[in-house]
Design a protein around this motif. Structure first.
Motif, PDB file in Angstrom:
ATOM      1  N   GLY A   1     -16.277 -30.591   0.744  1.00 41.07           N
ATOM      2  CA  GLY A   1     -15.959 -31.518   1.826  1.00 41.07           C
ATOM      3  C   GLY A   1     -14.482 -31.642   2.130  1.00 41.07           C
ATOM      4  N   HIS A   2     -13.628 -31.015   1.322  1.00 39.97           N
ATOM      5  CA  HIS A   2     -12.186 -31.125   1.538  1.00 39.97           C
ATOM      6  C   HIS A   2     -11.656 -29.957   2.368  1.00 39.97           C
ATOM      7  N   VAL A   3     -10.453 -30.179   2.947  1.00 38.46           N
ATOM      8  CA  VAL A   3      -9.829 -29.253   3.889  1.00 38.46           C
ATOM      9  C   VAL A   3      -8.422 -28.915   3.406  1.00 38.46           C
ATOM     10  N   VAL A   4      -7.991 -27.671   3.648  1.00 40.31           N
ATOM     11  CA  VAL A   4      -6.592 -27.290   3.460  1.00 40.31           C
ATOM     12  C   VAL A   4      -6.071 -26.687   4.754  1.00 40.31           C
ATOM     13  N   SER A   5      -4.771 -26.881   4.999  1.00 38.77           N
ATOM     14  CA  SER A   5      -4.156 -26.357   6.211  1.00 38.77           C
ATOM     15  C   SER A   5      -2.730 -25.921   5.892  1.00 38.77           C
ATOM     16  N   LEU A   6      -2.351 -24.735   6.401  1.00 38.74           N
ATOM     17  CA  LEU A   6      -1.019 -24.192   6.131  1.00 38.74           C
ATOM     18  C   LEU A   6      -0.485 -23.486   7.362  1.00 38.74           C
ATOM     19  N   MET A   7       0.805 -23.703   7.616  1.00 37.61           N
ATOM     20  CA  MET A   7       1.537 -22.957   8.629  1.00 37.61           C
ATOM     21  C   MET A   7       2.807 -22.461   7.965  1.00 37.61           C
TER      22      MET A   7
ATOM     23  N   PRO B   1       0.809  -1.222   0.000  1.00 29.90           N
ATOM     24  CA  PRO B   1       0.000   0.000   0.000  1.00 29.90           C
ATOM     25  C   PRO B   1       0.843   1.274   0.000  1.00 29.90           C
ATOM     26  N   GLY B   2       2.166   1.116   0.069  1.00 36.64           N
ATOM     27  CA  GLY B   2       3.041   2.280   0.195  1.00 36.64           C
ATOM     28  C   GLY B   2       3.396   2.906  -1.140  1.00 36.64           C
ATOM     29  N   THR B   3       4.308   3.861  -1.074  1.00 40.46           N
ATOM     30  CA  THR B   3       4.735   4.601  -2.263  1.00 40.46           C
ATOM     31  C   THR B   3       6.122   4.184  -2.734  1.00 40.46           C
ATOM     32  N   MET B   4       6.728   3.226  -2.030  1.00 43.63           N
ATOM     33  CA  MET B   4       8.053   2.732  -2.402  1.00 43.63           C
ATOM     34  C   MET B   4       8.002   1.207  -2.535  1.00 43.63           C
ATOM     35  N   PRO B   5       8.878   0.623  -3.356  1.00 44.76           N
ATOM     36  CA  PRO B   5       8.918  -0.835  -3.453  1.00 44.76           C
ATOM     37  C   PRO B   5       9.254  -1.467  -2.104  1.00 44.76           C
ATOM     38  N   THR B   6       8.777  -2.676  -1.899  1.00 45.17           N
ATOM     39  CA  THR B   6       9.080  -3.401  -0.672  1.00 45.17           C
ATOM     40  C   THR B   6       9.285  -4.868  -0.992  1.00 45.17           C
ATOM     41  N   ASN B   7      10.033  -5.547  -0.131  1.00 45.73           N
ATOM     42  CA  ASN B   7      10.304  -6.977  -0.315  1.00 45.73           C
ATOM     43  C   ASN B   7       9.505  -7.791   0.688  1.00 45.73           C
ATOM     44  N   VAL B   8       8.934  -8.899   0.212  1.00 48.55           N
ATOM     45  CA  VAL B   8       8.222  -9.852   1.070  1.00 48.55           C
ATOM     46  C   VAL B   8       8.909 -11.204   0.904  1.00 48.55           C
ATOM     47  N   THR B   9       9.304 -11.819   2.024  1.00 47.71           N
ATOM     48  CA  THR B   9      10.024 -13.088   1.982  1.00 47.71           C
ATOM     49  C   THR B   9       9.216 -14.178   2.670  1.00 47.71           C
ATOM     50  N   VAL B  10       8.969 -15.257   1.936  1.00 44.51           N
ATOM     51  CA  VAL B  10       8.348 -16.452   2.507  1.00 44.51           C
ATOM     52  C   VAL B  10       9.465 -17.361   2.985  1.00 44.51           C
ATOM     53  N   LYS B  11       9.420 -17.735   4.256  1.00 47.76           N
ATOM     54  CA  LYS B  11      10.485 -18.547   4.843  1.00 47.76           C
ATOM     55  C   LYS B  11      10.028 -19.993   4.974  1.00 47.76           C
ATOM     56  N   ASP B  12       9.897 -20.472   6.180  1.00 54.56           N
ATOM     57  CA  ASP B  12       9.508 -21.866   6.390  1.00 54.56           C
ATOM     58  C   ASP B  12       8.003 -22.015   6.204  1.00 54.56           C
ATOM     59  N   VAL B  13       7.608 -23.125   5.582  1.00 52.39           N
ATOM     60  CA  VAL B  13       6.192 -23.336   5.301  1.00 52.39           C
ATOM     61  C   VAL B  13       5.882 -24.826   5.327  1.00 52.39           C
ATOM     62  N   GLY B  14       4.699 -25.130   5.838  1.00 49.52           N
ATOM     63  CA  GLY B  14       4.173 -26.490   5.805  1.00 49.52           C
ATOM     64  C   GLY B  14       2.734 -26.453   5.336  1.00 49.52           C
ATOM     65  N   PHE B  15       2.419 -27.242   4.301  1.00 45.86           N
ATOM     66  CA  PHE B  15       1.066 -27.250   3.733  1.00 45.86           C
ATOM     67  C   PHE B  15       0.595 -28.687   3.582  1.00 45.86           C
ATOM     68  N   ALA B  16      -0.709 -28.895   3.788  1.00 42.41           N
ATOM     69  CA  ALA B  16      -1.307 -30.216   3.572  1.00 42.41           C
ATOM     70  C   ALA B  16      -2.722 -30.046   3.038  1.00 42.41           C
TER      71      ALA B  16
ATOM     72  N   PHE C   1       7.774 -28.214  10.514  1.00 40.84           N
ATOM     73  CA  PHE C   1       8.954 -28.555  11.316  1.00 40.84           C
ATOM     74  C   PHE C   1      10.107 -29.041  10.434  1.00 40.84           C
ATOM     75  N   LYS C   2       9.788 -29.810   9.397  1.00 38.08           N
ATOM     76  CA  LYS C   2      10.829 -30.270   8.474  1.00 38.08           C
ATOM     77  C   LYS C   2      11.464 -29.087   7.757  1.00 38.08           C
ATOM     78  N   SER C   3      10.642 -28.105   7.391  1.00 35.25           N
ATOM     79  CA  SER C   3      11.158 -26.906   6.743  1.00 35.25           C
ATOM     80  C   SER C   3      12.076 -26.139   7.686  1.00 35.25           C
ATOM     81  N   LEU C   4      11.669 -26.026   8.948  1.00 32.28           N
ATOM     82  CA  LEU C   4      12.522 -25.379   9.949  1.00 32.28           C
ATOM     83  C   LEU C   4      13.865 -26.082  10.072  1.00 32.28           C
ATOM     84  N   ASN C   5      13.809 -27.408  10.082  1.00 32.35           N
ATOM     85  CA  ASN C   5      15.023 -28.192  10.273  1.00 32.35           C
ATOM     86  C   ASN C   5      15.965 -28.107   9.075  1.00 32.35           C
ATOM     87  N   SER C   6      15.396 -27.904   7.867  1.00 32.50           N
ATOM     88  CA  SER C   6      16.219 -27.867   6.666  1.00 32.50           C
ATOM     89  C   SER C   6      16.944 -26.545   6.488  1.00 32.50           C
TER      90      SER C   6
END
Length: 733
Positions: free
Chosen positions: A545-551, A478-493, A511-516
């Protein structure tokens, strides 16, 4: 002078015919295959070739013009029973009916020669007359449609409703229309090199269009001033064999016929060799197939060679026990010695197996193994349990249940255990939780907040709509200058239908992502720009009927706006996002932003020297985080502390102590990291009852320090207890 003019005119006509024929890449005019409409010149219907009222001539009108001088029947009419050049005639003594391809050769050439600037045609050397000469109009070669179509074995009809001339052969249908360059083959539209038109009540079409439509190869001889069409049309035999893996004496083999005819004629006869339903001998086998079309023409043989494997043997089930007789509460060691001829046992089932029994008598244990082809082997063994006792039930399973597996305590007195005192310290970590409404019945935005810096996302949603949905996390600068967004550790199912398993799997992968030690992925956002992050979440649609989960962890250089949205799977999220409305919370599940979402639980006194426990996420001993739902400014309590990362530091764990995990709020299926090693809770099945426990860790013969990472998983229930239980001593022999 007159002779010179005549020669000049003839030369001009020949030149025009040569121009009208399609040119090819090598500069020749002799194609090796059927040609399409290569001429791109624009053509109009010549007025001198039209009827007075401009209407199309019906097939009946063309039939009347099919009479030759003297009243004889035109030899191009395939319905003439005396025509010796018609290969489809039922009385044709040289027709293509081949009852046995082994003893009768198959004709592979049937030529129709068109003479340039003439109505003369020659079918295998015999003269026949076309209804109109091969004509050049506007630089395009035209031929009488009926003359060539009927020679090729097509039935010609006229549709008065659509004003189309229809050519029909078996399953193939071609349609042309007067004054139009468009034509169709089995409903698919094509464009000819020029408009079809009427010439002296005869329907004329571009030569290249009709040869393409009827699948007729041709060649051009400019010296002899002729065009040679090959009318021979043989079917093509083809088939597939299944399954891919075939075993002698066992596999039922299926042959799927995929034969076809280039002109849509019906396949009326098949001949096979070597097509056994079950092959009795292993080795190489060749299957060959011929087919015959309605014109009596046989195909070339088509063969498939398969490898038949020797008969598959069932697996051999076998196990041993370290003894044949045991005391009650004595550990039984099973050794699975099952084998398979391919070494591929895919399923192992035990009946009445237990690592210990607590009633005397004979116990029969059964092992059943299945190989990849479904064959089963079974073995039974009977052991004897004596009247002597080594360990009581609860002592035995606390001592011998493998780490990660569950056991059930006969004595359900967990709440009577003393509470071990601990200290609790929170540290900064912003938690963004998107779980309300958990069940999505429509499209919409389910979370929105604007923050800067480090954050942890916890997303968990279920599709209860009647359409496939995708859940996205999008970020806007939402700002007036470029910005960086970094995705770090992630777990999805997900997506799948199992809520607790999906939540557990997402945390396990986190947890596996953290460990790597992932380096992360950085995205630069220009002012006002919006992008999708956590692409795993939206890679696949959720069925109803399906579910998604992400951390997952994310950080930004400056303030950015995060949104979680659900849209129909066939829509573009970035185009749809501005029109989406915010969905209300469901007043059951949680949505909000919470600070200080890292919690250290530390126990400094000795645990395990006597039975004790601590309670987690109960809002009594371990308080819930308070936050705010910034989508509407309302306060929000993180009931269950889902998404909070616990570090449980046990500084003094007594020797021979069992650390176990016990559910207090209902079904639970979770994950821990114990001294750097991941442990499931439980590895098989689910913790259901209040007297269920999953083994997390056992200390050895000396005091230890144990550190456990834990976060409540989405889809499971809180609160939970951590148990510290002394192990029973080895009984005296």
């Amino acid at each position: 002078m007159k002779v010179f003019k005549t020669a000049l005119i003839s030369t001009f006509i020949i030149a025009q015919l040569c121009i009208a024929l399609p040119a090819f890449a090598d500069g020749s005019t002799t194609p090796g295959t059927t040609q399409g409409d290569n001429t791109q010149q624009k053509s109009q219907n010549p007025t001198q070739n039209s009827t007075n009222d401009g209407s199309a001539v019906t097939p009946e009108t063309e039939t009347e013009n099919n009479q030759q001088p003297g009243g004889t029947v035109d030899p191009t009419n395939p319905t003439n029973p005396t025509n010796p050049t018609n290969p489809t005639s039922p009385t044709n003594p040289t027709g293509e009916v081949t009852p046995d391809p082994d003893v009768q050769s198959v004709k592979t050439n049937d030529q129709l020669v068109l003479m340039m600037n003439s109505n003369k045609m020659y079918r295998n050397g015999q003269e026949v007359l076309a209804l109109q000469p091969l004509t050049v109009t506007k630089g395009i070669s035209y031929i009488a449609l009926r003359s060539i179509a009927e020679q090729a074995g097509f039935i010609v009809k006229y549709d008065a409703v659509t004003k189309e001339t229809i050519l029909k052969s078996g399953q193939q249908e071609v349609r042309f229309k007067t004054n139009s360059a468009a034509y169709t083959i089995n409903g698919k539209s094509y464009k000819a090199s020029g408009n079809a038109y009427q010439q002296k009540d005869v329907f004329m079409v571009p030569l290249t269009s009709i040869t393409k439509a009827l699948n007729i190869p041709y060649s051009v001889d400019n010296v002899a001033k002729k065009i040679t069409l090959n009318l021979y049309s043989a079917p093509t035999a083809n088939f597939t064999v299944s399954p891919a893996e075939i075993f002698a004496e066992q596999t039922s083999v299926t042959y799927k016929d995929q034969s076809s005819d280039p002109r849509g004629l019906e396949i009326v006869q098949h001949r096979w060799e070597g097509n056994e339903n079950i092959f009795m001998e292993p080795g190489t086998h060749t299957i060959t197939h011929w087919v015959m079309n309605a014109n009596g023409v046989w195909s070339e043989p088509y063969s498939v060679t398969i490898e038949v494997k020797p008969k598959n043997l069932p697996p051999v089930a076998m196990f041993t026990t370290d003894k044949d007789s045991y005391k009650m509460g004595e550990l039984i060691t099973f050794t699975d010695e099952s084998t398979d001829d391919e070494g591929q046992i895919t399923k192992t089932e035990w009946l009445n197996k237990s690592i210990g029994f607590f009633e005397p008598g004979e116990k029969t244990i059964t092992l059943r193994v299945t190989d990849r082809l479904g064959q089963v082997g079974e073995y039974q063994k009977t052991i004897t349990i004596t009247n002597e006792t080594m360990y009581l039930h609860d002592d035995f399973f606390k001592l011998y249940t493998p780490v990660g597996e569950k056991f059930t305590l006969q004595k359900n007195n967990i709440l009577d255990l003393a509470k071990a005192p601990f200290s609790s310290t929170d540290s900064q970590q912003t938690l963004l939780r998107s779980n309300s409404p958990e069940s999505l019945s429509t499209e919409g935005i389910v979370f929105r907040d604007t923050i800067q810096g480090e954050a942890r996302f916890l997303v968990h949603h279920k599709n209860i709509s009647n359409q496939n949905l995708k859940v996205y996390v999008v970020v806007t600068n939402p700002g007036t200058m470029p910005t960086n967004v970094t995705v770090k550790d992630v777990g999805f199912a997900g997506p799948n239908e199992y809520e607790s398993l999906t939540g557990k799997s997402s945390v396990e992968r986190y947890f596996k992502s953290l460990n790597s030690g992932s380096l992360g992925q950085t995205t630069t956002l220009q002012p006002g720009e919006t992008k999708v992050i956590f692409s795993e979440l939206s890679a696949q649609a959720m069925k109803p009927g399906h579910v998604v989960s992400l951390m997952g962890d994310v950080s930004s250089d400056s303030e950015v706006t995060y949104q979680v949205a659900a849209v129909a799977s066939n829509k573009d999220i970035l185009k749809t996002l501005p029109s989406l409305t915010l969905l209300n919370r469901d007043n059951i599940h949680i949505r909000g932003t919470y600070e200080n979402a890292n919690r250290l639980i530390e126990l400094n006194q000795v645990v395990g020297d006597k039975p004790s426990r601590i309670s987690l996420a109960d809002n009594n001993d371990d308080l819930y985080l308070n936050g705010i739902d910034n989508t509407n400014g309302m306060p929000s309590i993180n009931m269950g502390n889902y998404g909070v990362m616990y570090t449980i530091r046990l500084n003094h764990v007594a020797p021979n102590t069992l650390i176990a995990f016990n559910p207090r709020g209902g079904i639970y299926k979770g994950i821990f990291v114990v001294n750097g090693q991941m442990t499931e809770a439980p590895s098989n099945g689910t913790l259901v009852n209040s007297n269920d426990a999953s083994v997390v860790y056992r200390t050895g013969s000396a005091e230890e320090t144990v550190t456990i990472l834990f976060t409540p998983v989405s889809g499971s229930n809180l609160p939970v207890s951590m148990l510290f239980l002394p192990l029973a001593q080895q009984p005296q022999s």
